[in-house]
Scaffold this motif. Structure first.
Motif, PDB file in Angstrom:
ATOM      1  N   GLN A   1       0.854  -1.061   0.103  1.00 58.87           N
ATOM      2  CA  GLN A   1       0.046   0.020  -0.014  1.00 58.87           C
ATOM      3  C   GLN A   1       1.027   1.220  -0.171  1.00 58.87           C
ATOM      4  OE1 GLN A   1      -3.344  -0.353  -0.534  1.00 58.87           O
ATOM      5  NE2 GLN A   1      -3.136  -2.430  -0.413  1.00 58.87           N
ATOM      6  N   GLY A   2       2.105   1.182   0.382  1.00 56.20           N
ATOM      7  CA  GLY A   2       3.116   2.362   0.597  1.00 56.20           C
ATOM      8  C   GLY A   2       3.697   2.457  -0.704  1.00 56.20           C
ATOM      9  N   GLN A   3       3.567   1.915  -1.630  1.00 56.92           N
ATOM     10  CA  GLN A   3       4.509   2.036  -2.917  1.00 56.92           C
ATOM     11  C   GLN A   3       4.105   3.288  -3.788  1.00 56.92           C
ATOM     12  OE1 GLN A   3       4.421  -1.602  -5.432  1.00 56.92           O
ATOM     13  NE2 GLN A   3       5.996  -2.178  -4.192  1.00 56.92           N
ATOM     14  N   SER A   4       4.993   3.747  -4.374  1.00 55.64           N
ATOM     15  CA  SER A   4       4.781   4.753  -5.135  1.00 55.64           C
ATOM     16  C   SER A   4       4.094   4.735  -6.531  1.00 55.64           C
ATOM     17  CB  SER A   4       6.157   5.366  -5.521  1.00 55.64           C
ATOM     18  OG  SER A   4       6.831   4.816  -6.225  1.00 55.64           O
ATOM     19  N   ASP A   5       3.443   5.550  -6.918  1.00 61.28           N
ATOM     20  CA  ASP A   5       2.841   5.304  -8.128  1.00 61.28           C
ATOM     21  C   ASP A   5       3.821   4.820  -9.148  1.00 61.28           C
ATOM     22  OD1 ASP A   5       0.364   6.223  -7.328  1.00 61.28           O
ATOM     23  OD2 ASP A   5       0.666   8.445  -7.815  1.00 61.28           O
ATOM     24  N   LYS A   6       4.972   5.319  -9.291  1.00 60.34           N
ATOM     25  CA  LYS A   6       5.956   4.828 -10.307  1.00 60.34           C
ATOM     26  C   LYS A   6       6.249   3.473 -10.118  1.00 60.34           C
ATOM     27  CE  LYS A   6      10.632   5.695 -11.840  1.00 60.34           C
ATOM     28  NZ  LYS A   6      11.998   6.319 -11.666  1.00 60.34           N
ATOM     29  N   GLU A   7       6.247   2.895  -8.968  1.00 59.63           N
ATOM     30  CA  GLU A   7       6.575   1.415  -8.676  1.00 59.63           C
ATOM     31  C   GLU A   7       5.237   0.629  -9.031  1.00 59.63           C
ATOM     32  OE1 GLU A   7       9.617   1.083  -4.884  1.00 59.63           O
ATOM     33  OE2 GLU A   7       7.491   1.748  -4.525  1.00 59.63           O
ATOM     34  N   ARG A   8       4.150   1.133  -8.973  1.00 60.87           N
ATOM     35  CA  ARG A   8       2.962   0.630  -9.205  1.00 60.87           C
ATOM     36  C   ARG A   8       2.881   0.604 -10.844  1.00 60.87           C
ATOM     37  NH1 ARG A   8      -1.494   0.044  -5.137  1.00 60.87           N
ATOM     38  NH2 ARG A   8      -0.961   0.878  -3.363  1.00 60.87           N
ATOM     39  N   ARG A   9       3.072   1.366 -11.098  1.00 60.48           N
ATOM     40  CA  ARG A   9       2.820   1.521 -13.022  1.00 60.48           C
ATOM     41  C   ARG A   9       3.956   0.656 -13.446  1.00 60.48           C
ATOM     42  NH1 ARG A   9       2.167   6.776 -12.634  1.00 60.48           N
ATOM     43  NH2 ARG A   9       4.675   7.276 -12.971  1.00 60.48           N
ATOM     44  N   GLN A  10       5.137   0.647 -12.871  1.00 56.24           N
ATOM     45  CA  GLN A  10       6.124  -0.389 -13.271  1.00 56.24           C
ATOM     46  C   GLN A  10       5.781  -1.865 -13.070  1.00 56.24           C
ATOM     47  OE1 GLN A  10       9.116   0.498 -14.907  1.00 56.24           O
ATOM     48  NE2 GLN A  10       8.954  -1.894 -15.448  1.00 56.24           N
ATOM     49  N   LEU A  11       5.177  -2.116 -12.055  1.00 55.86           N
ATOM     50  CA  LEU A  11       4.573  -3.446 -11.444  1.00 55.86           C
ATOM     51  C   LEU A  11       3.568  -3.933 -12.736  1.00 55.86           C
ATOM     52  CD1 LEU A  11       4.301  -5.910  -9.802  1.00 55.86           C
ATOM     53  CD2 LEU A  11       2.435  -4.660  -8.433  1.00 55.86           C
ATOM     54  N   ARG A  12       2.648  -2.799 -13.142  1.00 57.25           N
ATOM     55  CA  ARG A  12       1.907  -3.174 -14.031  1.00 57.25           C
ATOM     56  C   ARG A  12       2.308  -3.612 -15.295  1.00 57.25           C
ATOM     57  NH1 ARG A  12      -1.329   0.837 -11.574  1.00 57.25           N
ATOM     58  NH2 ARG A  12      -0.583   2.491 -12.886  1.00 57.25           N
ATOM     59  N   ASN A  13       3.355  -2.764 -15.919  1.00 60.61           N
ATOM     60  CA  ASN A  13       4.200  -3.119 -16.871  1.00 60.61           C
ATOM     61  C   ASN A  13       4.838  -4.401 -16.915  1.00 60.61           C
ATOM     62  OD1 ASN A  13       3.337  -0.510 -17.984  1.00 60.61           O
ATOM     63  ND2 ASN A  13       5.486   0.364 -17.349  1.00 60.61           N
ATOM     64  N   ASN A  14       5.295  -4.798 -15.906  1.00 64.14           N
ATOM     65  CA  ASN A  14       5.863  -5.925 -15.644  1.00 64.14           C
ATOM     66  C   ASN A  14       4.977  -7.115 -15.803  1.00 64.14           C
ATOM     67  OD1 ASN A  14       8.351  -5.127 -15.403  1.00 64.14           O
ATOM     68  ND2 ASN A  14       8.440  -5.062 -13.078  1.00 64.14           N
ATOM     69  N   LEU A  15       3.695  -6.888 -15.173  1.00 63.61           N
ATOM     70  CA  LEU A  15       2.776  -8.004 -15.378  1.00 63.61           C
ATOM     71  C   LEU A  15       2.166  -8.329 -16.661  1.00 63.61           C
ATOM     72  CD1 LEU A  15      -0.289  -8.575 -12.621  1.00 63.61           C
ATOM     73  CD2 LEU A  15      -0.607  -8.229 -15.035  1.00 63.61           C
ATOM     74  N   HIS A  16       2.100  -7.065 -17.418  1.00 63.78           N
ATOM     75  CA  HIS A  16       1.653  -7.226 -18.555  1.00 63.78           C
ATOM     76  C   HIS A  16       2.672  -8.016 -19.728  1.00 63.78           C
ATOM     77  CE1 HIS A  16      -1.987  -5.182 -18.221  1.00 63.78           C
ATOM     78  NE2 HIS A  16      -1.559  -3.983 -17.886  1.00 63.78           N
ATOM     79  N   LEU A  17       4.020  -7.535 -19.629  1.00 62.02           N
ATOM     80  CA  LEU A  17       4.854  -8.452 -20.191  1.00 62.02           C
ATOM     81  C   LEU A  17       4.824  -9.724 -20.082  1.00 62.02           C
ATOM     82  CD1 LEU A  17       7.613  -8.332 -22.003  1.00 62.02           C
ATOM     83  CD2 LEU A  17       9.000  -7.739 -19.769  1.00 62.02           C
ATOM     84  N   ALA A  18       4.821 -10.095 -18.520  1.00 64.63           N
ATOM     85  CA  ALA A  18       4.735 -11.638 -18.397  1.00 64.63           C
ATOM     86  C   ALA A  18       3.695 -12.481 -19.087  1.00 64.63           C
ATOM     87  CB  ALA A  18       4.681 -11.668 -16.861  1.00 64.63           C
ATOM     88  N   GLU A  19       2.292 -11.589 -19.071  1.00 61.56           N
ATOM     89  CA  GLU A  19       1.088 -12.231 -19.923  1.00 61.56           C
ATOM     90  C   GLU A  19       1.495 -12.479 -21.248  1.00 61.56           C
ATOM     91  OE1 GLU A  19      -2.856 -11.038 -17.495  1.00 61.56           O
ATOM     92  OE2 GLU A  19      -1.881  -9.538 -18.438  1.00 61.56           O
ATOM     93  N   GLU A  20       2.094 -11.580 -21.803  1.00 63.46           N
ATOM     94  CA  GLU A  20       2.364 -11.529 -23.353  1.00 63.46           C
ATOM     95  C   GLU A  20       3.185 -12.629 -23.504  1.00 63.46           C
ATOM     96  OE1 GLU A  20       4.054  -7.653 -24.419  1.00 63.46           O
ATOM     97  OE2 GLU A  20       2.253  -6.548 -24.054  1.00 63.46           O
ATOM     98  N   LEU A  21       4.438 -12.739 -22.755  1.00 60.32           N
ATOM     99  CA  LEU A  21       5.222 -13.804 -22.876  1.00 60.32           C
ATOM    100  C   LEU A  21       4.661 -15.529 -22.505  1.00 60.32           C
ATOM    101  CD1 LEU A  21       8.502 -12.147 -21.930  1.00 60.32           C
ATOM    102  CD2 LEU A  21       7.478 -12.360 -24.045  1.00 60.32           C
ATOM    103  N   GLY A  22       3.557 -15.182 -21.949  1.00 56.30           N
ATOM    104  CA  GLY A  22       2.985 -16.751 -21.772  1.00 56.30           C
ATOM    105  C   GLY A  22       2.921 -16.950 -20.395  1.00 56.30           C
ATOM    106  N   ALA A  23       3.035 -16.072 -19.430  1.00 58.28           N
ATOM    107  CA  ALA A  23       3.041 -16.621 -18.070  1.00 58.28           C
ATOM    108  C   ALA A  23       1.670 -16.747 -17.663  1.00 58.28           C
ATOM    109  CB  ALA A  23       3.821 -15.604 -17.304  1.00 58.28           C
ATOM    110  N   ARG A  24       1.311 -17.424 -16.681  1.00 55.00           N
ATOM    111  CA  ARG A  24       0.178 -17.551 -15.826  1.00 55.00           C
ATOM    112  C   ARG A  24       0.379 -16.744 -14.632  1.00 55.00           C
ATOM    113  NH1 ARG A  24      -0.655 -22.137 -12.312  1.00 55.00           N
ATOM    114  NH2 ARG A  24      -2.182 -21.201 -10.868  1.00 55.00           N
ATOM    115  N   ILE A  25      -0.506 -15.771 -14.258  1.00 52.26           N
ATOM    116  CA  ILE A  25      -0.351 -14.854 -13.192  1.00 52.26           C
ATOM    117  C   ILE A  25      -1.094 -15.042 -12.002  1.00 52.26           C
ATOM    118  CG2 ILE A  25      -0.663 -12.451 -12.569  1.00 52.26           C
ATOM    119  CD1 ILE A  25       1.303 -12.757 -15.219  1.00 52.26           C
TER     120      ILE A  25
END
Length: 177
Positions: free
Chosen positions: A73-97
């Motif tokens: 909950q204390g993460q910055s907006d920048k860290e949350r945005r990067q987490l979303r980008n990493n999540l989308h990349l993992a999905e694109e590369l075939g990962a189950r989330i």
């Protein structure tokens, strides 16, 4: 070197075991299941891409796990945005989330790995904040203790300082003559 050797042995075995008919591309056998842990770190992208290549090379499953701790909950907006980008990349590369919740990431990862049949974990190396003299163990050390049957691969971060040995000046003998 052990990972490269294992990879080459698996590729050789795959070539020998392939069915000549047009059915399954690979014969049914025990497959690897590779796990990465998602974070808001920019270096997490390299870990995700490495794990996706490993999963493809081993013809195995690929899961990206996010451990949500109370500190999330204390993460910055920048860290949350990067987490979303990493999540989308993992999905694109075939990962189950998957997402798990808990106070201790090492325990959550080890339990998830046991329940899900994970065989390998790929982690990024992060700089140690506490030294070994203070008794703090790294995530990798704790995972090794909690899940000793798992293979753990560490992907270095470009920002992690490299070890440089100190050089001593060479003392040359004085001329006696």
């Amino acid at each position: 070197l052990a990972a490269l050797r294992e990879l080459s042995l698996r590729r050789t075995a795959d070539r020998l075991e392939r069915k000549p008919s047009g059915g399954d591309r690979y014969p049914p056998r025990a497959r690897e299941h590779i796990l990465i842990c998602l974070s808001g770190s920019p270096s997490n992208e390299k870990v995700i891409r490495t794990a996706a290549r490993m999963a493809e090379a081993f013809h195995g499953a690929f899961t990206a796990l996010f451990v949500e701790t109370p500190s999330f909950q204390g993460q910055s907006d920048k860290e949350r945005r990067q987490l979303r980008n990493n999540l989308h990349l993992a999905e694109e590369l075939g990962a189950r989330i998957s997402t798990v919740y808990g106070d201790d990431p090492a325990i959550q990862i080890a339990e998830y790995a046991k329940v899900s049949g994970i065989s390998k974990i790929v982690l990024g190396r992060s700089p140690q904040k506490r030294g070994p003299l203070l008794g703090a163990k790294s995530l990798m050390d704790r995972l090794g203790e909690l899940a000793p049957d798992l293979d753990i691969y560490i992907i270095p971060d470009q920002n992690t300082p490299r070890y440089k040995p100190k050089r001593r000046p060479v003392q040359r003998p004085k001329n006696i003559l």
